[in-house]
Scaffold this motif. Structure first.
Motif, PDB file in Angstrom:
ATOM      1  N   GLN A  90       0.401  -1.171   0.032  1.00  0.00           N
ATOM      2  CA  GLN A  90       0.044   0.117   0.311  1.00  0.00           C
ATOM      3  C   GLN A  90       0.627   1.376  -0.297  1.00  0.00           C
ATOM      4  O   GLN A  90       1.956   0.991   0.169  1.00  0.00           O
ATOM      5  N   ILE A  91       0.319   2.854  -0.176  1.00  0.00           N
ATOM      6  CA  ILE A  91       1.186   3.616  -0.057  1.00  0.00           C
ATOM      7  C   ILE A  91       0.873   4.227   1.287  1.00  0.00           C
ATOM      8  O   ILE A  91      -0.385   3.932   2.215  1.00  0.00           O
ATOM      9  N   GLY A  95       3.542   8.902   2.738  1.00  0.00           N
ATOM     10  CA  GLY A  95       3.374   8.542   1.031  1.00  0.00           C
ATOM     11  C   GLY A  95       4.691   7.018   0.614  1.00  0.00           C
ATOM     12  O   GLY A  95       4.749   7.619  -0.371  1.00  0.00           O
ATOM     13  N   ARG A 194      -2.930   0.280  -6.880  1.00  0.00           N
ATOM     14  CA  ARG A 194      -3.439   1.617  -5.967  1.00  0.00           C
ATOM     15  C   ARG A 194      -2.254   1.834  -6.534  1.00  0.00           C
ATOM     16  O   ARG A 194      -2.341   3.130  -6.144  1.00  0.00           O
ATOM     17  N   ASP A 197      -4.108   4.390  -8.822  1.00  0.00           N
ATOM     18  CA  ASP A 197      -4.802   5.710  -7.667  1.00  0.00           C
ATOM     19  C   ASP A 197      -3.791   6.152  -6.803  1.00  0.00           C
ATOM     20  O   ASP A 197      -4.360   7.541  -7.097  1.00  0.00           O
ATOM     21  N   GLU A 198      -3.100   6.599  -6.705  1.00  0.00           N
ATOM     22  CA  GLU A 198      -2.316   7.442  -5.411  1.00  0.00           C
ATOM     23  C   GLU A 198      -1.581   8.171  -6.715  1.00  0.00           C
ATOM     24  O   GLU A 198      -1.906   9.399  -6.449  1.00  0.00           O
ATOM     25  N   TYR A 199      -1.265   7.725  -7.826  1.00  0.00           N
ATOM     26  CA  TYR A 199      -0.789   8.798  -8.308  1.00  0.00           C
ATOM     27  C   TYR A 199      -1.313   9.546  -9.303  1.00  0.00           C
ATOM     28  O   TYR A 199      -1.449  10.326 -10.178  1.00  0.00           O
ATOM     29  N   GLU A 200      -2.960   8.767  -9.860  1.00  0.00           N
ATOM     30  CA  GLU A 200      -4.203   9.584 -10.355  1.00  0.00           C
ATOM     31  C   GLU A 200      -4.088   9.723 -11.648  1.00  0.00           C
ATOM     32  O   GLU A 200      -4.081  10.701 -12.298  1.00  0.00           O
TER      33      GLU A 200
END
Length: 259
Positions: A90-91, A95, A194, A197-200
């Motif tokens: 995960q992140i 971060g 994941r 999504d984190e870096y969009e």
């Protein structure tokens, strides 16, 4: 482990760089003197994971002749990988990218996401610059009610820049396409999702698409207005030429009558 992603230019020619012991062919990835790994992407990005800055610089010097459309200075992004075998990938709240292990497959997933992110950062900056360039056209139209004259070439340049960005995002970078490694390791799909999504990545690509659509509509409107103004000028010139011809003919006829 530190991840360092750089956008070196428009393209990176990786043909002929294949070597023994490389990790993957797409993207071309290989260990760097036992310290970590490097991944080279044809859309101009290079990602180093766990590699000393001096070795990074040495590797980049060897790639200098293979870079098309050099970026000076290159766009950069960094991230940190922490390894916790007993926890989910995960992140973290800080971060960092938390992995269960640092297998080449895991690192390739991280490299793919960071490479796409740093490439999109360049395109986001360029699209913002195009918006800044369009604003004077729109402001002049709002203030005067007339299209700006003599700026057709500038508008066409804006259209060209927007088309280049659209081509890179949809074609060369292929933001919406998943890395090839997932075909062999579908169990890493969750990690990729994941990070995506984190870096969009998808959201940023969609935002770019919307902005590009606005740019395309705006520039098309400006070009249409300039074409209409040019057509009006041509019509006026034709009418004046006809009137001049009639005047000359009338003068000649009047002179003939007087004789």
């Amino acid at each position: 482990m530190i991840v360092h992603a750089l956008l070196l230019g428009e393209r990176l020619n990786t043909t002929g760089l294949e070597r023994d012991g490389m990790i993957a062919a797409v993207p071309l990835s290989f260990p760097v003197r036992g310290q970590g790994m490097a991944a080279l992407f044809r859309f101009g990005a290079a990602v180093f994971i766990g590699v000393d800055p001096k070795l990074q610089a040495e590797t980049l010097r060897g790639l200098a002749d293979r870079i098309v459309g050099l970026e000076e200075p290159p766009d950069e992004e960094t991230a940190t990988i922490v390894v916790r075998p007993d926890q989910d990938e995960q992140i973290t709240t800080g971060g960092a990218i938390q992995l269960r292990d640092t297998s080449p497959e895991h690192l390739l997933i991280v490299a793919d996401v960071l490479a796409k992110s740093v490439a999109m950062a360049r395109d986001e900056r360029r699209v913002a610059a195009v918006f800044d360039a369009i604003e004077p056209f729109a402001r002049g139209l709002a203030n005067t009610g007339r299209s700006p004259s003599g700026r057709r070439r500038s508008v066409l340049r804006l259209i060209g820049e927007a088309l280049l960005v659209q081509h890179r995002v949809s074609g060369r970078i292929a933001v919406r396409e998943k890395p090839d490694i997932l075909w062999d390791r579908p169990d890493l799909e969750r990690l990729y999702s994941r990070l995506e999504d984190e870096y969009e990545l998808i959201e940023r690509a969609e935002t770019l698409d919307r902005k590009l659509a606005v740019i395309a509509n705006s520039t098309a409107a400006f070009v249409d207005l300039q074409d209409a103004a040019r057509s009006l000028r041509l019509e006026v010139i034709i009418v004046l030429l006809i009137l001049a011809e009639l005047a000359v003919a009338s003068f000649q006829l009047f002179g003939a009558v007087l004789r």
